[in-house]
Write a protein that holds these residues in place. Sequence first.
Motif, PDB file in Angstrom:
ATOM      1  N   UNK A  84      10.939 -25.686  51.061  1.00  0.00           N
ATOM      2  CA  UNK A  84      12.295 -25.138  51.099  1.00  0.00           C
ATOM      3  C   UNK A  84      13.024 -25.318  49.788  1.00  0.00           C
ATOM      4  N   UNK A  85      12.878 -26.491  49.184  1.00  0.00           N
ATOM      5  CA  UNK A  85      13.532 -26.743  47.892  1.00  0.00           C
ATOM      6  C   UNK A  85      12.912 -25.857  46.812  1.00  0.00           C
ATOM      7  N   UNK A  86      11.586 -25.740  46.826  1.00  0.00           N
ATOM      8  CA  UNK A  86      10.932 -24.858  45.849  1.00  0.00           C
ATOM      9  C   UNK A  86      11.340 -23.403  46.055  1.00  0.00           C
ATOM     10  N   UNK A  87      11.564 -23.023  47.313  1.00  0.00           N
ATOM     11  CA  UNK A  87      12.002 -21.664  47.618  1.00  0.00           C
ATOM     12  C   UNK A  87      13.362 -21.387  46.978  1.00  0.00           C
ATOM     13  N   UNK A  88      14.266 -22.355  47.039  1.00  0.00           N
ATOM     14  CA  UNK A  88      15.572 -22.180  46.392  1.00  0.00           C
ATOM     15  C   UNK A  88      15.395 -21.986  44.890  1.00  0.00           C
ATOM     16  N   UNK A  89      14.573 -22.806  44.285  1.00  0.00           N
ATOM     17  CA  UNK A  89      14.365 -22.736  42.844  1.00  0.00           C
ATOM     18  C   UNK A  89      13.750 -21.387  42.437  1.00  0.00           C
ATOM     19  N   UNK A 116      23.750 -14.044  47.107  1.00  0.00           N
ATOM     20  CA  UNK A 116      23.430 -14.166  48.533  1.00  0.00           C
ATOM     21  C   UNK A 116      22.022 -14.665  48.818  1.00  0.00           C
ATOM     22  N   UNK A 117      20.971 -14.129  48.177  1.00  0.00           N
ATOM     23  CA  UNK A 117      19.628 -14.632  48.494  1.00  0.00           C
ATOM     24  C   UNK A 117      19.462 -16.117  48.152  1.00  0.00           C
ATOM     25  N   UNK A 118      20.052 -16.536  47.051  1.00  0.00           N
ATOM     26  CA  UNK A 118      19.936 -17.941  46.648  1.00  0.00           C
ATOM     27  C   UNK A 118      20.689 -18.825  47.631  1.00  0.00           C
ATOM     28  N   UNK A 119      21.879 -18.381  48.039  1.00  0.00           N
ATOM     29  CA  UNK A 119      22.660 -19.178  48.989  1.00  0.00           C
ATOM     30  C   UNK A 119      21.948 -19.273  50.340  1.00  0.00           C
ATOM     31  N   UNK A 120      21.337 -18.171  50.775  1.00  0.00           N
ATOM     32  CA  UNK A 120      20.587 -18.190  52.037  1.00  0.00           C
ATOM     33  C   UNK A 120      19.443 -19.191  51.964  1.00  0.00           C
ATOM     34  N   UNK A 121      18.700 -19.171  50.854  1.00  0.00           N
ATOM     35  CA  UNK A 121      17.592 -20.116  50.693  1.00  0.00           C
ATOM     36  C   UNK A 121      18.104 -21.552  50.645  1.00  0.00           C
ATOM     37  N   UNK A 122      19.256 -21.767  50.008  1.00  0.00           N
ATOM     38  CA  UNK A 122      19.809 -23.119  49.923  1.00  0.00           C
ATOM     39  C   UNK A 122      20.239 -23.628  51.295  1.00  0.00           C
ATOM     40  N   UNK A 123      20.868 -22.773  52.089  1.00  0.00           N
ATOM     41  CA  UNK A 123      21.278 -23.181  53.435  1.00  0.00           C
ATOM     42  C   UNK A 123      20.052 -23.503  54.276  1.00  0.00           C
ATOM     43  N   UNK A 124      19.035 -22.661  54.176  1.00  0.00           N
ATOM     44  CA  UNK A 124      17.798 -22.909  54.916  1.00  0.00           C
ATOM     45  C   UNK A 124      17.184 -24.250  54.513  1.00  0.00           C
ATOM     46  N   UNK A 125      17.163 -24.537  53.214  1.00  0.00           N
ATOM     47  CA  UNK A 125      16.584 -25.793  52.728  1.00  0.00           C
ATOM     48  C   UNK A 125      17.375 -26.995  53.225  1.00  0.00           C
ATOM     49  N   UNK A 126      18.702 -26.893  53.234  1.00  0.00           N
ATOM     50  CA  UNK A 126      19.526 -28.015  53.699  1.00  0.00           C
ATOM     51  C   UNK A 126      19.278 -28.282  55.180  1.00  0.00           C
TER      52      UNK A 126
END
Length: 174
Positions: A113-118, A62-72
């Motif tokens: 945002x991309x770095x946040x996902x990583x 969930x945290x990774x998916x949330x960060x990915x949605x935010x980045x997109x």
Amino acid sequence: MGTAEQREASDGGAAEGWTGRRVPEAAGGGVPSQERGTGAQRRPAYRPLWVEEPALRRRMPDPVRTAAVRAVIIIAVTLIQAVVAFLCTLAGSWLAFPMVISSVASTVVATWGVLDVWVTRQVWNQRNGVVSVPSSTARALRRERRAARRQAKAAARERDRIRRRGGAGQLSHS
């Protein structure tokens, strides 16, 4: 060989219990249908629109998916701003300069945002272990910690039980 025969041949003639026998076409040029073995009922054989297949990869945490949605979302807004800045520049609008500045700022935010996902993915893997390897050391450590917690809880329950009895069961009162 017509389309109906090709479909029957590719299905192997077994579509949901139908025999695959071809019924003579109706006089009005109707669509050929398939009939049961008895011949009493006529129904067309339907094929499903899609076939469910198991997922090849596990679902993202969930945290990774949330960060990915935010980045997109941030990247999409950045791209829209860049297009608007380009069109304003072509049109010679006064809005071109502010849009270019905001596009540069949005590019910085999109990179964050991309770095946040990583980083979120790395932190998740570090805290919860890598689940793709069957003999993960993180999983073994978690098992050991769980066993130690269970033993500590059992010992605490035993001490509380002895205290409630008023010390009965103890050899000495020290």
